[in-house]
Write a protein that holds these residues in place. Sequence first.
Motif, mmCIF file in Angstrom:
data_model
loop_
_atom_site.group_PDB
_atom_site.id
_atom_site.type_symbol
_atom_site.label_atom_id
_atom_site.label_comp_id
_atom_site.label_asym_id
_atom_site.label_seq_id
_atom_site.Cartn_x
_atom_site.Cartn_y
_atom_site.Cartn_z
ATOM 1 N N GLY A 5 -15.596 0.910 14.736
ATOM 2 C CA GLY A 5 -14.935 1.618 15.828
ATOM 3 C C GLY A 5 -13.432 1.688 15.722
ATOM 4 O O GLY A 5 -12.774 2.243 16.606
ATOM 5 N N PHE A 6 -12.839 1.127 14.668
ATOM 6 C CA PHE A 6 -11.399 1.231 14.463
ATOM 7 C C PHE A 6 -11.056 2.655 14.022
ATOM 8 O O PHE A 6 -11.746 3.232 13.175
ATOM 9 C CB PHE A 6 -10.922 0.233 13.403
ATOM 10 N N ASP A 7 -9.999 3.195 14.560
ATOM 11 C CA ASP A 7 -9.602 4.573 14.273
ATOM 12 C C ASP A 7 -8.473 4.591 13.251
ATOM 13 O O ASP A 7 -7.297 4.761 13.584
ATOM 14 C CB ASP A 7 -9.170 5.279 15.570
ATOM 15 N N PHE A 8 -8.833 4.396 11.971
ATOM 16 C CA PHE A 8 -7.847 4.353 10.903
ATOM 17 C C PHE A 8 -8.131 5.451 9.880
ATOM 18 O O PHE A 8 -9.289 5.814 9.649
ATOM 19 C CB PHE A 8 -7.852 3.000 10.191
ATOM 20 N N THR A 9 -7.084 5.969 9.260
ATOM 21 C CA THR A 9 -7.225 6.966 8.207
ATOM 22 C C THR A 9 -7.487 6.282 6.864
ATOM 23 O O THR A 9 -7.310 5.065 6.729
ATOM 24 C CB THR A 9 -5.957 7.819 8.091
ATOM 25 N N GLN A 10 -7.884 7.085 5.858
ATOM 26 C CA GLN A 10 -8.069 6.536 4.518
ATOM 27 C C GLN A 10 -6.775 5.911 4.005
ATOM 28 O O GLN A 10 -6.789 4.841 3.385
ATOM 29 C CB GLN A 10 -8.530 7.633 3.549
ATOM 30 N N SER A 11 -5.643 6.568 4.266
ATOM 31 C CA SER A 11 -4.358 6.051 3.813
ATOM 32 C C SER A 11 -4.056 4.703 4.457
ATOM 33 O O SER A 11 -3.578 3.769 3.792
ATOM 34 C CB SER A 11 -3.243 7.052 4.153
ATOM 35 N N GLN A 12 -4.345 4.558 5.745
ATOM 36 C CA GLN A 12 -4.099 3.281 6.420
ATOM 37 C C GLN A 12 -4.988 2.174 5.862
ATOM 38 O O GLN A 12 -4.545 1.027 5.707
ATOM 39 C CB GLN A 12 -4.323 3.444 7.921
ATOM 40 N N LEU A 13 -6.233 2.502 5.540
ATOM 41 C CA LEU A 13 -7.139 1.506 4.968
ATOM 42 C C LEU A 13 -6.652 1.065 3.593
ATOM 43 O O LEU A 13 -6.726 -0.123 3.236
ATOM 44 C CB LEU A 13 -8.557 2.067 4.879
ATOM 45 N N TYR A 14 -6.151 2.012 2.790
ATOM 46 C CA TYR A 14 -5.576 1.641 1.498
ATOM 47 C C TYR A 14 -4.377 0.704 1.686
ATOM 48 O O TYR A 14 -4.190 -0.247 0.930
ATOM 49 C CB TYR A 14 -5.139 2.890 0.731
ATOM 50 N N TRP A 15 -3.562 0.965 2.713
ATOM 51 C CA TRP A 15 -2.411 0.098 2.966
ATOM 52 C C TRP A 15 -2.847 -1.307 3.364
ATOM 53 O O TRP A 15 -2.224 -2.299 2.964
ATOM 54 C CB TRP A 15 -1.516 0.713 4.039
ATOM 55 N N LEU A 16 -3.918 -1.408 4.144
ATOM 56 C CA LEU A 16 -4.406 -2.738 4.548
ATOM 57 C C LEU A 16 -4.862 -3.554 3.342
ATOM 58 O O LEU A 16 -4.690 -4.776 3.309
ATOM 59 C CB LEU A 16 -5.551 -2.597 5.553
ATOM 60 N N THR A 17 -5.468 -2.894 2.359
ATOM 61 C CA THR A 17 -5.912 -3.612 1.163
ATOM 62 C C THR A 17 -4.802 -3.757 0.131
ATOM 63 O O THR A 17 -4.935 -4.555 -0.803
ATOM 64 C CB THR A 17 -7.119 -2.898 0.532
ATOM 65 N N SER A 18 -3.721 -2.994 0.294
ATOM 66 C CA SER A 18 -2.597 -3.067 -0.643
ATOM 67 C C SER A 18 -1.574 -4.123 -0.245
ATOM 68 O O SER A 18 -0.969 -4.778 -1.106
ATOM 69 C CB SER A 18 -1.879 -1.710 -0.725
ATOM 70 N N MET A 19 -1.369 -4.299 1.055
ATOM 71 C CA MET A 19 -0.317 -5.189 1.538
ATOM 72 C C MET A 19 -0.467 -6.632 1.040
ATOM 73 O O MET A 19 0.555 -7.282 0.717
ATOM 74 C CB MET A 19 -0.277 -5.158 3.070
ATOM 75 N N PRO A 20 -1.680 -7.202 0.936
ATOM 76 C CA PRO A 20 -1.766 -8.557 0.389
ATOM 77 C C PRO A 20 -1.216 -8.653 -1.031
ATOM 78 O O PRO A 20 -0.698 -9.698 -1.425
ATOM 79 C CB PRO A 20 -3.272 -8.861 0.421
ATOM 80 N N GLY A 21 -1.332 -7.566 -1.806
ATOM 81 C CA GLY A 21 -0.779 -7.580 -3.153
ATOM 82 C C GLY A 21 0.737 -7.618 -3.143
ATOM 83 O O GLY A 21 1.360 -8.362 -3.911
ATOM 84 N N LEU A 22 1.352 -6.819 -2.279
ATOM 85 C CA LEU A 22 2.814 -6.840 -2.150
ATOM 86 C C LEU A 22 3.284 -8.223 -1.713
ATOM 87 O O LEU A 22 4.212 -8.802 -2.298
ATOM 88 C CB LEU A 22 3.257 -5.778 -1.147
ATOM 89 N N ALA A 23 2.630 -8.757 -0.680
ATOM 90 C CA ALA A 23 3.019 -10.076 -0.171
ATOM 91 C C ALA A 23 2.758 -11.167 -1.202
ATOM 92 O O ALA A 23 3.584 -12.071 -1.393
ATOM 93 C CB ALA A 23 2.253 -10.381 1.117
ATOM 94 N N GLY A 24 1.605 -11.088 -1.877
ATOM 95 C CA GLY A 24 1.280 -12.095 -2.876
ATOM 96 C C GLY A 24 2.289 -12.119 -4.008
ATOM 97 O O GLY A 24 2.706 -13.187 -4.465
ATOM 98 N N GLY A 25 2.708 -10.936 -4.465
ATOM 99 C CA GLY A 25 3.703 -10.886 -5.525
ATOM 100 C C GLY A 25 5.034 -11.473 -5.084
ATOM 101 O O GLY A 25 5.666 -12.245 -5.817
ATOM 102 N N LEU A 26 5.479 -11.120 -3.881
ATOM 103 C CA LEU A 26 6.740 -11.661 -3.368
ATOM 104 C C LEU A 26 6.656 -13.173 -3.187
ATOM 105 O O LEU A 26 7.601 -13.907 -3.528
ATOM 106 C CB LEU A 26 7.089 -10.984 -2.038
ATOM 107 N N MET A 27 5.529 -13.641 -2.635
ATOM 108 C CA MET A 27 5.400 -15.077 -2.383
ATOM 109 C C MET A 27 5.255 -15.872 -3.677
ATOM 110 O O MET A 27 5.664 -17.034 -3.755
ATOM 111 C CB MET A 27 4.217 -15.335 -1.447
#
Length: 467
Positions: free
Chosen positions: A63-85
């Motif tokens: 029931g979440f109203d997210f676009t394909q682009s937003q879903l890609y960002w949700l799965t991408s952000m841990p990679g950005l954070a993981g690399g920085l951390m």
Amino acid sequence: MSREAVEVRRGSEWLQSWDPENEETWDKRLAWTTLSITTFTLVLCFASWFLASAIAPKLTNLGFDFTQSQLYWLTSMPGLAGGLMRLVWMVLPPIMGTRKMVTFTTLLLIFPVLGWGVRVQDPTTSFWELLILSFLSGIGGGAFSGFMPSTSYFFPRRLQGTALGLQAGIGNFGVSLVQLLTPWIIGFGLIGFLGSSQTMQGLPGKPPSEVWYQNAAFIYIPFILIGAVLAWTMLKSVPVTANIRQQFDIFRSQDTWWMTLIYIMTFGTFSGLSAQFGLLMKNLYGAGNPDIVHGVGQSAQLLVAGYSVPDPVKYVFLGPLVGAGARVLFSPLTDRMGGAKWTVVSGVGLIASIAWTMTALVPDTSSADALSSDFRTFLYGMLAIFLFSGIGNASTFKQMPMIFERRQAGGVIGWTAAIAAFGPFLFGVGLTIMSPSTFYAIGIAWAVMCTVIAWMRYARKGAPKPS
């Protein structure tokens, strides 16, 4: 090690003398105990890091109203954070020591895991809240650049390929664990008292089901607490000392940069595809492809008669499982044969498997048979990519301790791991702004470049740095 460093680091936590290369004094039991505990906690770190990749493909079904682009960002952000951390965690082993670093890192996992368990129950949760939780999941990714160098201090060079391969490979199983466990654990109210059930829309032609999606996160919290207790009570710290400025001397070596490029090819590919595999499958061969399925939820209609839409959660764990298994199985071979040869094998295999998979990135929707055939090509090609990336992950971690002295090797392992951890972010952004075919073509070009570097610099007869 300076006298001042020894005086500062006295106490039950710190080993006062430690030389793994001396067989007579090396404490094998302590080394393998350290490997076991840090590997257990590393599995939890990877599970936390890739939690978003297991949850995101089903958010719209909840029931979440997210676009394909937003879903890609949700799965991408841990990679950005993981690399920085990882850029932070890579300097922690000589500063904090193994015991404190592993204990406190493990406890930090509670924040993203608890947050996902709470917020996934409310379909009105904003995209930005979940994006913040995705960023916090990067803590689990950051841990790798601290845990691996720290573990390398405990083993002689002749066993570092095996030890680091086991730790990284079994740790990588955390990706498969979260992706395999999620569709099963959400199906019953094992810990339902921590939240109510939800209705999840099924695939086209399938009825809705009752799920407890918070279980996908809450199930790990008891194990996180156990891991932290084990780390605090059973681990010791090796008095390897170096401040941040001293650790940065690794950047004066050209091999730091060559190995960074190569590890992006191997672990960058593994982590990037692990995060995006489910969404990519859904958008190419599942409900995300408008040429296959029209509409959403109960109104979804199959446009290709006779085609069985694959459920990503039934396949997505296979890729990380193959990659992690390859890393574990090939690590002892790198100790016997050297890592560089296997890195070349990895590069050649990646070139071939990426090229094979590219033939199925534009699905033929003319018939169910053609679509099913393309899906099999896509699936087997992806699994081959995971296989060869796993082999390369094992071989590169054998090379680095052979190329660099002990303290520098730990730093290089941490640095290369940090940069390659941006894989999920780069893959997510790349698949958002360009077609999969273009993105995979770039992958082939990168693999060709890295394979040539590995052969010329490390693998060929008379290579400058045989490893």
